[in-house]
Motif scaffolding. Structure first.
Motif, mmCIF file in Angstrom:
data_model
loop_
_atom_site.group_PDB
_atom_site.id
_atom_site.type_symbol
_atom_site.label_atom_id
_atom_site.label_comp_id
_atom_site.label_asym_id
_atom_site.label_seq_id
_atom_site.Cartn_x
_atom_site.Cartn_y
_atom_site.Cartn_z
ATOM 1 N N SER A 17 1.672 -4.923 -14.923
ATOM 2 C CA SER A 17 1.823 -4.957 -16.387
ATOM 3 C C SER A 17 0.466 -5.063 -17.068
ATOM 4 N N GLU A 18 -0.452 -5.828 -16.465
ATOM 5 C CA GLU A 18 -1.793 -5.956 -17.044
ATOM 6 C C GLU A 18 -2.566 -4.650 -16.924
ATOM 7 N N LEU A 19 -2.393 -3.957 -15.802
ATOM 8 C CA LEU A 19 -3.043 -2.653 -15.639
ATOM 9 C C LEU A 19 -2.557 -1.668 -16.694
ATOM 10 N N LYS A 20 -1.272 -1.681 -16.951
ATOM 11 C CA LYS A 20 -0.706 -0.780 -17.962
ATOM 12 C C LYS A 20 -1.267 -1.107 -19.346
ATOM 13 N N GLN A 21 -1.417 -2.397 -19.656
ATOM 14 C CA GLN A 21 -1.998 -2.805 -20.931
ATOM 15 C C GLN A 21 -3.436 -2.318 -21.048
ATOM 16 N N LEU A 22 -4.182 -2.495 -19.959
ATOM 17 C CA LEU A 22 -5.587 -2.086 -19.965
ATOM 18 C C LEU A 22 -5.701 -0.575 -20.123
ATOM 19 N N ILE A 23 -4.908 0.177 -19.390
ATOM 20 C CA ILE A 23 -4.936 1.645 -19.485
ATOM 21 C C ILE A 23 -4.628 2.101 -20.906
ATOM 22 N N ARG A 52 -13.209 8.823 -26.400
ATOM 23 C CA ARG A 52 -13.890 9.857 -27.176
ATOM 24 C C ARG A 52 -15.098 10.286 -26.331
ATOM 25 N N PRO A 53 -15.345 11.568 -26.230
ATOM 26 C CA PRO A 53 -16.347 12.090 -25.300
ATOM 27 C C PRO A 53 -17.750 11.518 -25.453
ATOM 28 N N ASP A 54 -18.101 11.009 -26.644
ATOM 29 C CA ASP A 54 -19.459 10.490 -26.818
ATOM 30 C C ASP A 54 -19.583 9.039 -26.323
ATOM 31 N N ASN A 55 -18.512 8.468 -25.774
ATOM 32 C CA ASN A 55 -18.540 7.122 -25.206
ATOM 33 C C ASN A 55 -17.889 7.172 -23.829
ATOM 34 N N VAL A 56 -18.699 7.184 -22.777
ATOM 35 C CA VAL A 56 -18.167 7.437 -21.428
ATOM 36 C C VAL A 56 -17.574 6.186 -20.770
ATOM 37 N N LYS A 57 -17.826 5.011 -21.312
ATOM 38 C CA LYS A 57 -17.394 3.774 -20.634
ATOM 39 C C LYS A 57 -15.893 3.741 -20.342
ATOM 40 N N PRO A 58 -15.004 4.010 -21.305
ATOM 41 C CA PRO A 58 -13.574 3.967 -20.977
ATOM 42 C C PRO A 58 -13.180 4.994 -19.924
ATOM 43 N N TYR A 59 -13.857 6.133 -19.893
ATOM 44 C CA TYR A 59 -13.573 7.151 -18.879
ATOM 45 C C TYR A 59 -13.971 6.637 -17.482
ATOM 46 N N ILE A 60 -15.106 5.956 -17.413
ATOM 47 C CA ILE A 60 -15.577 5.407 -16.130
ATOM 48 C C ILE A 60 -14.611 4.343 -15.619
ATOM 49 N N VAL A 61 -14.161 3.475 -16.506
ATOM 50 C CA VAL A 61 -13.232 2.409 -16.111
ATOM 51 C C VAL A 61 -11.901 3.001 -15.659
ATOM 52 N N LEU A 62 -11.394 3.981 -16.375
ATOM 53 C CA LEU A 62 -10.142 4.628 -15.992
ATOM 54 C C LEU A 62 -10.259 5.310 -14.629
ATOM 55 N N THR A 63 -11.407 5.916 -14.377
ATOM 56 C CA THR A 63 -11.631 6.549 -13.078
ATOM 57 C C THR A 63 -11.576 5.519 -11.959
ATOM 58 N N ALA A 64 -12.132 4.348 -12.208
ATOM 59 C CA ALA A 64 -12.098 3.272 -11.211
ATOM 60 C C ALA A 64 -10.668 2.796 -10.964
ATOM 61 N N ILE A 65 -9.903 2.667 -12.021
ATOM 62 C CA ILE A 65 -8.514 2.210 -11.899
ATOM 63 C C ILE A 65 -7.691 3.177 -11.061
ATOM 64 N N TYR A 66 -7.856 4.475 -11.310
ATOM 65 C CA TYR A 66 -7.024 5.480 -10.649
ATOM 66 C C TYR A 66 -7.525 5.900 -9.259
ATOM 67 N N THR A 67 -8.799 5.625 -8.943
ATOM 68 C CA THR A 67 -9.352 6.068 -7.652
ATOM 69 C C THR A 67 -9.733 4.933 -6.717
ATOM 70 N N GLY A 68 -10.087 3.766 -7.276
ATOM 71 C CA GLY A 68 -10.577 2.672 -6.439
ATOM 72 C C GLY A 68 -11.988 2.905 -5.947
ATOM 73 N N ALA A 69 -12.678 3.888 -6.513
ATOM 74 C CA ALA A 69 -14.035 4.222 -6.074
ATOM 75 C C ALA A 69 -15.045 3.184 -6.550
ATOM 76 N N ARG A 70 -16.163 3.131 -5.865
ATOM 77 C CA ARG A 70 -17.247 2.224 -6.235
ATOM 78 C C ARG A 70 -17.957 2.755 -7.481
ATOM 79 N N PHE A 71 -18.611 1.847 -8.199
ATOM 80 C CA PHE A 71 -19.287 2.198 -9.452
ATOM 81 C C PHE A 71 -20.309 3.312 -9.239
ATOM 82 N N SER A 72 -21.165 3.158 -8.224
ATOM 83 C CA SER A 72 -22.219 4.155 -7.980
ATOM 84 C C SER A 72 -21.636 5.497 -7.560
#
Length: 364
Positions: A171-177, A185-205
């Motif tokens: 439920s918390e993941l759904k709230q965060l997503i 918005r394309p000029d702010n990549v941070k939410p895209y990076i976080v979403l990628t981590a949530i859906y892939t489990g990949a490391r930051f680097s």
């Protein structure tokens, strides 16, 4: 061949041998109370010679560790990882001083772990001991010592300094997503990076290193085969290890979200070049993540970007995904690594599975 002499009431043992080039070597030790003790020592040395041990070599442990990591580790690790080895080398130098490697017994090493562990977390102790174990194995391979003094040693640590990584519930993941989607918005990549981590489990680097060539919209996959050294701004670097190179399936929703970034017309998903990332980006991502969680009323103490990887695992386990598939998705070399890192999560879901097993058996 061994010879024995008595001087000033004490016995000395002298062992002589020739190396593969025919050169004569000798090693002597004095101070034995009896000739029998001197013979026992000589027998031990001769047995070690038979087993390929270089009994003449006895470097200072701290010196050997430094030479070992500079020779076998430094050429193939990142600058950040090299810094960790330097820190470990300083710890060993401070504690062991001029003690030679052959003087260290299992009890000596365990005492070091007990003392140093009093003020350090489990993570710190685990990382340090893994380096020392690898170094000791190298010393055995070099024929300097015959026994592994790290064998079966117990890692001691300060539990107050050791925190179990936090993860988000479904439920918390759904709230965060949902909150992240509102920020897109394309000029702010941070939410895209976080979403990628949530859906892939990949490391930051690994996420930062993604290029559009790594994203396969037809087969719905993302290929991870490199990472970014954002800390020292050195551009692309290899992944953590060979097993970290992987291709994983992703959901269509993530691919749709990432497609928004194509308007930026950059080779990488999140930047123009791997050198474009600031060394403060991870800190910025952590601040953004925590502020977003606070905004939606989720309180997690010291929740970090890496905790998203734990949340990804927690979600997959909750859905009954096999640990082997999770291990491959995370880029671990084997399931043992996954089980060790995420043991606390696996134990939690074991109780749920035990209930299901009991219900299934009742149907027989």
């Amino acid at each position: 061949m061994a010879s024995f002499t008595k001087r000033n009431g004490k016995w000395q043992a002298r062992i002589s041998w020739h190396d593969e080039n025919g050169k004569l070597h000798q090693k002597a030790k004095s101070g034995f109370a009896t000739k029998a003790q001197a013979k026992d020592y000589a027998t031990q040395m001769e047995n070690e010679l038979i087993n390929g041990v270089d009994i003449a070599a006895d470097p200072v442990f701290a010196d050997y560790f430094k030479t070992w990591y500079e020779t076998y580790r430094l050429p193939k690790i990142s600058k950040a990882t090299a810094g960790n080895y330097i820190i470990s080398s300083r710890v060993i130098t401070k504690y062991f001083g001029d003690i030679r490697i052959k003087q260290i017994k299992r009890s000596t090493y365990q005492k070091f772990l007990n003392d140093y562990g009093k003020d350090h977390s489990f993570g710190t102790m685990k990382e340090l001991t893994s380096k020392i174990k690898a170094c000791v194995k190298s010393a055995i391979a070099d024929g300097i010592i015959s026994k592994d003094f790290t064998y079966n040693a117990n890692i001691t640590y300060n539990k107050a300094l050791t925190r179990k990584p936090e993860y988000l519930s479904i439920s918390e993941l759904k709230q965060l997503i949902s909150a992240l989607n509102d920020d897109l918005r394309p000029d702010n990549v941070k939410p895209y990076i976080v979403l990628t981590a949530i859906y892939t489990g990949a490391r930051f680097s690994e996420i930062l290193a993604l290029t559009w060539k790594d994203v396969d919209y037809l087969h719905r996959t993302i290929t991870i085969n490199k990472s970014v050294d954002y800390k020292y701004n050195l551009g692309f670097k290899p992944t953590k290890n060979e097993s970290s190179n992987r291709t994983i399936r992703v959901n269509g929703e993530l691919l749709k979200i990432l497609a928004q970034l194509k308007t930026n017309q950059t080779p990488l998903l999140f930047a123009k070049t791997p050198q474009s990332f600031k060394n403060s980006l991870l800190q910025d991502a952590n601040l953004y993540l925590r502020s977003t969680l606070e905004r939606i009323g989720i309180k997690k103490r010291d929740y970090t970007f890496h905790a998203l990887r734990h949340s990804h695992v927690a979600f997959l386990l909750s859905q009954g995904i096999d640990i082997y598939a999770i291990s491959k998705r995370l880029g671990h070399s084997n399931m043992t690594t996954t089980i060790n890192v995420y043991a606390y999560l696996i134990d939690e879901y074991k109780h749920k599975l035990d209930d299901e097993i009991e219900q299934k058996l009742a149907q027989l």
